[in-house]
Motif scaffolding. Structure first.
Motif, short mmCIF file in Angstrom:
data_model
loop_
_atom_site.label_atom_id
_atom_site.label_comp_id
_atom_site.label_asym_id
_atom_site.label_seq_id
_atom_site.Cartn_x
_atom_site.Cartn_y
_atom_site.Cartn_z
N ARG A 120 33.32 27.54 78.74
CA ARG A 120 34.29 28.30 77.96
C ARG A 120 34.80 29.50 78.77
NH1 ARG A 120 35.68 27.89 73.01
NH2 ARG A 120 33.86 26.63 72.49
N GLU A 158 38.64 29.83 79.86
CA GLU A 158 39.42 31.00 79.44
C GLU A 158 39.93 31.78 80.66
OE1 GLU A 158 37.07 33.09 76.54
OE2 GLU A 158 37.42 31.53 75.02
N ARG A 159 39.17 31.79 81.71
CA ARG A 159 39.64 32.43 82.94
C ARG A 159 40.87 31.70 83.47
NH1 ARG A 159 36.98 34.02 88.40
NH2 ARG A 159 38.57 35.53 88.95
N LEU A 176 42.95 29.87 81.65
CA LEU A 176 44.04 30.14 80.71
C LEU A 176 44.68 31.49 80.99
CD1 LEU A 176 42.75 29.03 77.19
CD2 LEU A 176 44.63 28.04 78.48
N ASP A 177 43.86 32.50 81.19
CA ASP A 177 44.38 33.84 81.50
C ASP A 177 45.21 33.82 82.77
OD1 ASP A 177 43.19 34.91 79.24
OD2 ASP A 177 41.47 35.73 80.32
N TYR A 207 42.03 25.68 71.25
CA TYR A 207 42.97 26.51 72.02
C TYR A 207 44.41 26.00 71.89
CZ TYR A 207 38.85 28.54 74.22
OH TYR A 207 37.66 29.18 74.46
N GLU A 213 47.24 28.54 72.45
CA GLU A 213 47.35 28.93 73.86
C GLU A 213 47.96 27.81 74.70
OE1 GLU A 213 44.68 29.25 71.94
OE2 GLU A 213 43.83 31.25 72.19
#
Length: 100
Positions: free
Chosen positions: A6, A10-11, A13-14, A77, A80
């Motif tokens: 996760r 998320e890294r 995605l950012d 997500y 996103e």
């Protein structure tokens, strides 16, 4: 998804939402997982064009996926992912809105 995966996802995605040279490569990786047929464009040689910690995040996600017995998608997500589709695949996004 375990915590390590996760965090890695998320890294990515950012990064994909940022305005850096590596953002496109992160977006390509993430979008290829979401729907390879219409969004996928991840080139394995892109691993040479990202920082080692970003390549490691990609490897973490890929490794986690390889251990799943069935196809798994990051549906939690969705918001996103849709934002990334709008940003990086506007033609696909527009087409999906026309069909909706």
């Amino acid at each position: 998804m375990d915590l390590e995966t996760r965090f890695a996802f998320e890294r990515l995605l950012d990064l994909a939402r940022s305005d850096t040279g590596q953002a496109r490569r992160a977006a390509d990786f993430v979008l290829a997982w979401w729907n390879e047929a219409s969004l996928g464009r991840f080139d394995m040689t892109d691993l040479f064009a990202v920082d080692p910690d970003i390549a490691e995040a990609m490897a973490t996600v890929f490794s986690w996926l390889s251990r799943q017995s069935n196809a798994v998608y990051p549906t939690e997500y969705r918001t996103e992912m849709e934002a990334l589709i709008q940003e990086w695949r506007p033609d696909v996004w527009a087409q999906s809105r026309e069909q909706a």
